[in-house]
Design an enzyme around this catalytic site. Structure first.
Site, mmCIF file in Angstrom:
data_model
loop_
_atom_site.group_PDB
_atom_site.id
_atom_site.type_symbol
_atom_site.label_atom_id
_atom_site.label_comp_id
_atom_site.label_asym_id
_atom_site.label_seq_id
_atom_site.Cartn_x
_atom_site.Cartn_y
_atom_site.Cartn_z
ATOM 1 N N ASP A 1 -21.912 -10.126 -23.715
ATOM 2 C CA ASP A 1 -22.603 -11.418 -23.772
ATOM 3 C C ASP A 1 -23.003 -11.802 -25.187
ATOM 4 O O ASP A 1 -23.379 -12.948 -25.432
ATOM 5 C CB ASP A 1 -23.856 -11.378 -22.883
ATOM 6 C CG ASP A 1 -23.479 -11.309 -21.421
ATOM 7 O OD1 ASP A 1 -22.632 -12.107 -21.003
ATOM 8 O OD2 ASP A 1 -24.016 -10.454 -20.700
ATOM 9 N N HIS B 1 -28.125 -9.782 -16.709
ATOM 10 C CA HIS B 1 -26.695 -9.713 -16.358
ATOM 11 C C HIS B 1 -26.003 -10.889 -17.055
ATOM 12 O O HIS B 1 -26.119 -11.040 -18.259
ATOM 13 C CB HIS B 1 -26.599 -9.702 -14.834
ATOM 14 C CG HIS B 1 -25.265 -9.391 -14.239
ATOM 15 N ND1 HIS B 1 -24.185 -8.964 -14.966
ATOM 16 C CD2 HIS B 1 -24.831 -9.451 -12.939
ATOM 17 C CE1 HIS B 1 -23.142 -8.773 -14.157
ATOM 18 N NE2 HIS B 1 -23.511 -9.073 -12.921
ATOM 19 N N HIS C 1 -26.628 -1.624 -22.497
ATOM 20 C CA HIS C 1 -25.782 -1.619 -21.291
ATOM 21 C C HIS C 1 -26.104 -0.399 -20.459
ATOM 22 O O HIS C 1 -26.418 0.658 -21.006
ATOM 23 C CB HIS C 1 -24.288 -1.617 -21.680
ATOM 24 C CG HIS C 1 -23.418 -2.068 -20.581
ATOM 25 N ND1 HIS C 1 -22.959 -1.206 -19.610
ATOM 26 C CD2 HIS C 1 -22.950 -3.296 -20.273
ATOM 27 C CE1 HIS C 1 -22.233 -1.892 -18.750
ATOM 28 N NE2 HIS C 1 -22.202 -3.157 -19.123
HETATM 29 N N1 CMC Z 1 -33.377 -4.706 -26.717
HETATM 30 C C1 CMC Z 1 -34.384 -3.838 -26.944
HETATM 31 N N2 CMC Z 1 -34.561 -2.718 -26.221
HETATM 32 C C2 CMC Z 1 -33.677 -2.445 -25.273
HETATM 33 C C3 CMC Z 1 -32.599 -3.279 -24.998
HETATM 34 C C4 CMC Z 1 -32.465 -4.457 -25.760
HETATM 35 N N3 CMC Z 1 -31.488 -5.314 -25.533
HETATM 36 N N4 CMC Z 1 -31.880 -2.758 -23.985
HETATM 37 C C5 CMC Z 1 -32.485 -1.622 -23.623
HETATM 38 N N5 CMC Z 1 -33.563 -1.435 -24.393
HETATM 39 C C6 CMC Z 1 -34.507 -0.313 -24.321
HETATM 40 C C7 CMC Z 1 -35.535 -0.561 -23.244
HETATM 41 O O1 CMC Z 1 -36.646 -1.244 -23.756
HETATM 42 C C8 CMC Z 1 -35.868 0.823 -22.792
HETATM 43 O O2 CMC Z 1 -36.747 1.382 -23.705
HETATM 44 P P1 CMC Z 1 -37.848 2.497 -23.255
HETATM 45 O O3 CMC Z 1 -37.046 3.656 -22.761
HETATM 46 O O4 CMC Z 1 -38.569 2.770 -24.520
HETATM 47 O O5 CMC Z 1 -38.674 1.854 -22.201
HETATM 48 C C9 CMC Z 1 -34.528 1.549 -22.904
HETATM 49 O O6 CMC Z 1 -33.790 0.827 -23.885
HETATM 50 C C10 CMC Z 1 -33.744 1.596 -21.618
HETATM 51 O O7 CMC Z 1 -33.659 0.279 -21.095
HETATM 52 P P2 CMC Z 1 -33.453 -0.013 -19.553
HETATM 53 O O8 CMC Z 1 -33.607 -1.473 -19.313
HETATM 54 O O9 CMC Z 1 -34.274 0.912 -18.723
HETATM 55 O O10 CMC Z 1 -31.977 0.476 -19.408
HETATM 56 P P3 CMC Z 1 -30.852 -0.155 -18.547
HETATM 57 O O11 CMC Z 1 -29.755 0.770 -18.493
HETATM 58 O O12 CMC Z 1 -31.382 -0.657 -17.266
HETATM 59 O O13 CMC Z 1 -30.492 -1.422 -19.494
HETATM 60 C C11 CMC Z 1 -29.825 -3.636 -19.677
HETATM 61 C C12 CMC Z 1 -29.427 -2.201 -19.346
HETATM 62 C C13 CMC Z 1 -28.539 -4.441 -19.830
HETATM 63 C C14 CMC Z 1 -30.655 -4.210 -18.535
HETATM 64 C C15 CMC Z 1 -30.644 -3.692 -20.998
HETATM 65 O O14 CMC Z 1 -29.939 -3.097 -22.055
HETATM 66 C C16 CMC Z 1 -31.058 -5.104 -21.372
HETATM 67 O O15 CMC Z 1 -32.052 -5.621 -20.863
HETATM 68 N N6 CMC Z 1 -30.290 -5.782 -22.292
HETATM 69 C C17 CMC Z 1 -30.579 -7.152 -22.650
HETATM 70 C C18 CMC Z 1 -29.934 -8.094 -21.624
HETATM 71 C C19 CMC Z 1 -28.427 -8.114 -21.732
HETATM 72 O O16 CMC Z 1 -27.876 -8.248 -22.815
HETATM 73 N N7 CMC Z 1 -27.747 -8.057 -20.568
HETATM 74 C C20 CMC Z 1 -26.280 -8.089 -20.497
HETATM 75 C C21 CMC Z 1 -25.746 -6.783 -19.988
HETATM 76 S S1 CMC Z 1 -24.001 -6.534 -20.248
HETATM 77 C C22 CMC Z 1 -23.054 -7.693 -19.439
HETATM 78 C C23 CMC Z 1 -23.572 -8.303 -18.185
HETATM 79 O O17 CMC Z 1 -23.881 -7.611 -17.236
HETATM 80 O O18 CMC Z 1 -23.663 -9.525 -18.168
#
Ligand code: CMC
Length: 380
Positions: free
Chosen positions: A316, A220, A260
């Protein structure tokens, strides 16, 4: 019958709201009817007025709002002392979360959840968040806290309380834009936590303390600091590509600042912050952080396109280089996010307390049943 499980509550609507709309397919973010791109010339106070009262203020309303806020910046002595007594290497998010909780002890009515009282606390938290973050930053550097200047805006005062020097108009404007862009984002993790905590009709301070704790996480608000940590470790534009490829080769690897839960296209806030970052790079003559960020976005976009995945830069990502060029230490990036998001959290608490329903979802039990108690001496 097996229940349908929505892990992480993905796609679940738990209530209605009039504050903010996100269209993840079109990359739209709307605060009370205004597309975010319409609000980048507004001051943070104007946008808080919009989020809290439903309309952008007239000049008179804005000046009345500023006058209402000005005397509230000052922190209770006990809270300043508590911050002074923290170990200097305390993470500023731990310091902020602890201090917010402590503010309740100095409030004449911390527990009242009627609209008037919650809005009174909201107004004080709005200006005390920047005061808390700046005060801890000064204390950990062995500098005396700076008394806020009632003539300055929230953005200006924040910069002033950090440095002790009158902030430039340009830096204040960039801070205003950052605060506006981070102010509100629907039912993100920390806002859901705030509403959910308040739904037991506990007090505002408890709900906001919980929200700060949620924002801190690297998935987050903590992601902005993680982005800068990665850029610092990479060190040069040339090394970016290999870093991204290595990270993606690890099945658990995450390139921070990308992806996201809601957006399937570029986060509109990232597009605006990309422009701010580019401008700051040009003005400062040091484009290292911007160029590295641009290269990381290029490689990520290329790799995600190859995989047919919709993982784009989020808010971010470019905020990291922006804060770096404004001179903030990286562990202050997430506290800055909190300084902005307090307005969104409070807007949601006004809605939540006004028409409350206890948040109490179910969790599907997969454990055993039917076991019999055996006295401890017979368990062997
Ligand atoms: N880098 C590489 N792979 C990624 C990333 C990333 N940043 N984000 C998602 N994926 C992949 C993940 O590995 C997964 O792959 P698989 O289906 O093969 O296992 C797939 O995409 C789905 O990911 P998820 O975590 O299940 O999906 P989600 O909707 O829960 O993800 C998230 C949202 C924000 C947690 C994730 O994109 C992430 O970890 N991003 C990096 C951290 C980040 O930048 N957070 C800030 C979010 S936006 C503003 C805020 O809230 O502060």
């Amino acid at each position: 019958m097996e229940p349908t499980i929505h892990r992480g509550l993905a796609g679940v609507y738990f209530d209605t709201s009039h504050i903010c709309h996100i269209d993840g397919e079109r990359g739209e973010l709307i605060y009370r009817g205004y597309d975010i791109s319409e609000l980048t010339d507004a001051s943070y106070e104007e946008v808080v007025h919009l989020l809290w009262r439903g309309e952008l203020p007239t000049r008179d309303e804005l000046s009345a709002f500023r006058q209402e806020l000005a005397p509230l910046f000052a922190l209770p002595d006990g809270v300043i002392e508590a911050l002074r007594n923290l170990p200097k290497d305390t993470d500023p998010m731990h310091a902020l979360r602890s201090a917010v909780s402590l503010l309740a002890a100095y409030d004449e009515d911390p527990d009242g959840v009627d609209d008037t009282n919650v809005r009174r606390i909201g107004a004080s938290l709005l200006v005390r968040f920047p005061a808390l973050v700046a005060t801890f930053e000064r204390l950990r550097r062995d500098l005396p806290p700076v008394t806020p200047d009632p003539e300055l805006t929230i953005a200006g005062n924040f910069l002033y309380m950090l440095s002790g020097e009158a902030p430039s108009e340009a830096a204040t404007r960039v801070m205003d834009v950052a605060l506006v862009l981070h102010a509100e984002h629907g039912s993100n993790a920390s806002t859901f936590v705030a509403r959910s905590t308040a739904s037991s009709l506990t007090d505002t301070y408890s709900a906001i303390t919980a929200a700060v704790g949620s924002l801190k996480g690297p998935l987050h608000g903590g992601a902005n600091a993680a982005v800068m940590k990665a850029l610092e470790a990479i060190g040069s534009v040339e090394a970016v590509e290999q870093y991204v490829l290595d990270t993606l080769a690890d099945p658990k690897g995450r390139v921070m600042g990308f992806g996201h839960r809601v957006y399937r296209v570029l986060d509109p806030r990232a597009a605006i912050l990309r422009g701010v970052s580019e401008r700051l790079a040009e003005e400062s003559g040091d484009s290292t952080w911007f160029e590295m960020s641009l290269e990381m976005e290029r490689v990520m976009d290329r790799e995600m396109e190859k995989k047919g995945r919709q993982i784009k830069a989020n808010v971010d990502f470019f905020s990291a280089s922006v804060y770096r060029m404004l001179g903030f230490p990286s562990d202050q990036y997430t506290p800055i996010f909190a300084v902005a998001r307090i307005s969104g959290w409070m807007a949601h608490l006004y809605e939540q307390y006004a028409d409350n329903s206890l948040t109490r979802p179910r969790i599907h039990y997969l454990g055993e049943t039917g076991k019999r108690f055996v006295p401890i001496d017979e368990r062997g």
